[in-house]
Design a protein around this motif. Structure first.
Motif, short mmCIF file in Angstrom:
data_model
loop_
_atom_site.label_atom_id
_atom_site.label_comp_id
_atom_site.label_asym_id
_atom_site.label_seq_id
_atom_site.Cartn_x
_atom_site.Cartn_y
_atom_site.Cartn_z
N GLY B 114 -93.86 4.78 -65.48
CA GLY B 114 -95.05 5.60 -65.22
C GLY B 114 -96.01 5.56 -66.38
O GLY B 114 -97.23 5.42 -66.21
N ALA B 115 -95.46 5.67 -67.60
CA ALA B 115 -96.32 5.64 -68.78
C ALA B 115 -97.02 4.29 -68.90
O ALA B 115 -98.21 4.23 -69.24
CB ALA B 115 -95.49 5.92 -70.04
N LEU B 116 -96.30 3.20 -68.63
CA LEU B 116 -96.90 1.87 -68.75
C LEU B 116 -97.95 1.65 -67.67
O LEU B 116 -99.02 1.08 -67.93
CB LEU B 116 -95.81 0.80 -68.71
N ALA B 117 -97.67 2.10 -66.44
CA ALA B 117 -98.63 1.90 -65.36
C ALA B 117 -99.88 2.77 -65.57
O ALA B 117 -100.96 2.42 -65.12
CB ALA B 117 -97.97 2.22 -64.01
N HIS B 118 -99.71 3.90 -66.23
CA HIS B 118 -100.86 4.76 -66.55
C HIS B 118 -101.79 4.04 -67.54
O HIS B 118 -103.00 4.20 -67.49
CB HIS B 118 -100.35 6.09 -67.12
N ALA B 119 -101.20 3.25 -68.43
CA ALA B 119 -101.96 2.35 -69.31
C ALA B 119 -102.97 3.05 -70.20
O ALA B 119 -104.08 2.58 -70.42
CB ALA B 119 -102.66 1.25 -68.49
N ASP B 120 -102.56 4.19 -70.73
CA ASP B 120 -103.40 4.84 -71.74
C ASP B 120 -103.22 4.08 -73.06
O ASP B 120 -102.10 3.94 -73.53
CB ASP B 120 -102.98 6.30 -71.90
N PRO B 121 -104.31 3.58 -73.65
CA PRO B 121 -104.15 2.78 -74.88
C PRO B 121 -103.59 3.60 -76.05
O PRO B 121 -103.12 3.03 -77.03
CB PRO B 121 -105.56 2.29 -75.19
N GLY B 123 -101.06 5.59 -75.57
CA GLY B 123 -99.64 5.72 -75.24
C GLY B 123 -98.84 4.75 -76.11
O GLY B 123 -99.33 3.68 -76.49
N ASP B 124 -97.61 5.12 -76.41
CA ASP B 124 -96.84 4.35 -77.39
C ASP B 124 -96.15 3.11 -76.82
O ASP B 124 -95.77 2.22 -77.58
CB ASP B 124 -95.78 5.26 -78.03
N LEU B 125 -95.95 3.07 -75.51
CA LEU B 125 -95.06 2.03 -74.98
C LEU B 125 -95.76 0.71 -74.70
O LEU B 125 -95.13 -0.34 -74.65
CB LEU B 125 -94.35 2.54 -73.72
N GLY B 126 -97.08 0.74 -74.54
CA GLY B 126 -97.81 -0.49 -74.23
C GLY B 126 -97.72 -1.51 -75.36
O GLY B 126 -97.42 -2.69 -75.14
N ALA B 127 -97.95 -1.03 -76.59
CA ALA B 127 -97.90 -1.94 -77.75
C ALA B 127 -96.49 -2.50 -77.92
O ALA B 127 -96.31 -3.66 -78.30
CB ALA B 127 -98.33 -1.19 -79.02
N VAL B 128 -95.51 -1.66 -77.60
CA VAL B 128 -94.11 -2.10 -77.70
C VAL B 128 -93.80 -3.17 -76.65
O VAL B 128 -93.18 -4.20 -76.94
CB VAL B 128 -93.19 -0.87 -77.54
N ALA B 129 -94.27 -2.94 -75.43
CA ALA B 129 -94.05 -3.92 -74.36
C ALA B 129 -94.73 -5.24 -74.68
O ALA B 129 -94.21 -6.32 -74.40
CB ALA B 129 -94.54 -3.36 -73.03
N LEU B 130 -95.93 -5.16 -75.28
CA LEU B 130 -96.64 -6.38 -75.67
C LEU B 130 -95.87 -7.14 -76.75
O LEU B 130 -95.70 -8.36 -76.67
CB LEU B 130 -98.02 -6.03 -76.23
N ALA B 131 -95.41 -6.40 -77.77
CA ALA B 131 -94.70 -7.05 -78.87
C ALA B 131 -93.41 -7.70 -78.38
O ALA B 131 -93.01 -8.76 -78.86
CB ALA B 131 -94.42 -6.04 -79.98
#
Lengths: 161, 285
Positions: B114-121, B123-131
């Motif tokens: 949910g946090a990733l799909a919300h895609a708030d820049p 948010g902490d998990l997007g950068a982690v998923a990218l890395a």
């Protein structure tokens, strides 16, 4: 309207709610459980914290329909039936872990959850465990003392919170 | 405040959810744990016609081992992710970043997907998923497809998911030996969003960094990779001097926002400082 079944503080309720009804409004306005308060209404302050299926949640950030089938404990369900205070309540009383008292219901529900997960928290772990609850009066010092006392009491009695 | 009225649908399976989503029109929203969506509804920043609640679908919950990757079900809560043994073993960066998300109450309800799909820049998990070069598994009417993390985040609160697609899982590639990680977050008060944060993965051999992957939180309208830092770190000493020099590139290619928490030049400064700290902490130097 959507029908929900919930157990709140040991009593089962079946109710029709609008899907947009927040759990905190359902508890306060439909069930009269006004011990749970609305503080900030923005998911920050934690005053509305209740336990859903044993885990602390912010009831302003949950729809009542999401709690369908769930078991909810509010601050009103903490004390024993004979009125004996829960160890967390007793510790807040003994250590004067409040001034105005508005954050207290949610704070105690967060502490109950913290001590379930971690019966012997360090001071740092206590402060992190209540990071979702704001108190604007106490500076948290007496709250931390109360949590330490409740933890000691619960572990010495082997009590279940 | 009270959200505007909407219809509420609670499907019993992913298949039902996908068909509900396809039938509900473009104003439908998927409800996971609701920890981002409900505040948005309450402030009436969004008026979805229908909420499709997938939060209790058991098939979207839990973490499993799939050989070269671990697969995190989209509706696995932050609390579950933090305490999951597979995550701890193969992706400790995810566990470390998740511990910094909001507060215990929110982590009990909020979900990884949910946090990733919300895609708030912020948010902490997007950068982690990218890395971590994660792959996003999307399920739609025509079946399942995988989206690389690098292609997933398109803009502020906007992802590559089609309106009729549901994020069902995230595949996290297992890292080989020698990889180390650290998440360095800067915020003003407990439970607040990141003003800036840095997710660092480094591969260390004999005192030098052979490869690095750096994700940035809140340095643009999407989470970003600090590519110039990654290039500068490849082959660098794991020393404060060399890492500090590489980290000077951290703000290149970013478009940091200016808001009440800080202006963009302050965020650029933070990105450089936090990148150095994150890489050194990851590399253990």
């Amino acid at each position: 309207m959507t029908r929900i079944n919930v157990n709140v503080d040991g009593i089962s309720y079946t109710d029709e709610v609008e899907p947009r009804t927040l759990l905190v409004h359902y508890l306060r306005e439909q069930l009269g459980k006004i011990g749970t308060v609305v503080g900030c209404d923005t998911s920050n302050c934690g005053a509305c914290t209740v336990a859903l299926d044993g885990q602390s949640v912010k009831s302003c950030t949950l729809l009542a329909v999401q709690a369908d089938g769930g078991d909810i404990t509010t601050v009103e369900g903490l004390a024993a039936e004979d009125g004996t205070l829960h160890p967390v309540q007793q510790a807040f009383h003994d250590h004067h872990a409040l001034q105005c008292g508005f954050c207290t219901p949610g704070m105690m529900m967060a502490v109950r959850d913290l001590l379930q997960d971690n019966p012997d928290p360090s001071e740092a772990e206590i402060r992190e465990g209540i990071e979702g609850n704001l108190c604007r009066c106490t500076g948290y010092q007496n709250i931390v003392r109360a949590v330490q006392a409740a933890a000691a009491n619960l572990s010495s009695t082997g009590g279940q919170s | 405040m009270i959200p505007a009225a909407f219809d509420y649908v609670r499907p019993d399976s992913v298949a039902q959810a996908v068909s509900a989503l396809a039938g509900a029109g473009e104003d439908a929203k998927v409800l996971g744990g609701g920890q981002s969506l409900i505040p948005v509804l309450r402030l009436r920043l969004a008026y979805p016609s229908t909420l499709i609640d997938v939060g209790r679908l058991a098939e979207l919950r839990g973490v499993h081992d799939d050989g070269d990757a671990i697969v995190i079900g989209a509706m696995t809560t932050h609390h579950e992710v933090m305490h999951d043994a597979l995550v701890g073993e193969h992706a400790p960066l995810i566990a470390q970043a998740t511990e910094t998300v909001a507060d215990p109450q929110v982590r009990h309800r909020g979900t990884f997907g949910g946090a990733l799909a919300h895609a708030d820049p912020a948010g902490d998990l997007g950068a982690v998923a990218l890395a971590l070069d994660c792959e996003f598994v999307a399920t739609g009417p025509s079946g399942e497809r995988r989206i690389a993390a690098a292609d997933f985040f398109l803009d502020y609160l906007t992802t590559a998911l089609a309106p009729d697609e549901l994020l069902t899982a995230v595949r996290v590639p297992k890292l080989g030996p020698g990889w180390l990680s650290h998440y360095e977050k800067f915020n003003r008060v407990a439970q607040a969003w990141s003003i800036v944060a840095v997710a660092a993965l480094v591969h260390r051999e004999n005192g030098s960094i052979t490869q690095a992957r750096i994700g940035l939180t809140n340095m643009g309208s999407t989470p970003l990779r600090a590519v110039a830092v990654e290039h500068a770190l490849a082959g660098a000493d794991a020393s404060g001097e060399a890492v500090g020099a590489a980290a000077e590139h951290a703000a290149e290619g970013t478009a940091a926002p200016s808001d009440l928490s800080g202006k963009s030049d302050y965020r650029e400064h933070l990105a450089r400082v936090l990148t150095k700290r994150a890489v050194l902490a990851a590399a253990g130097s």
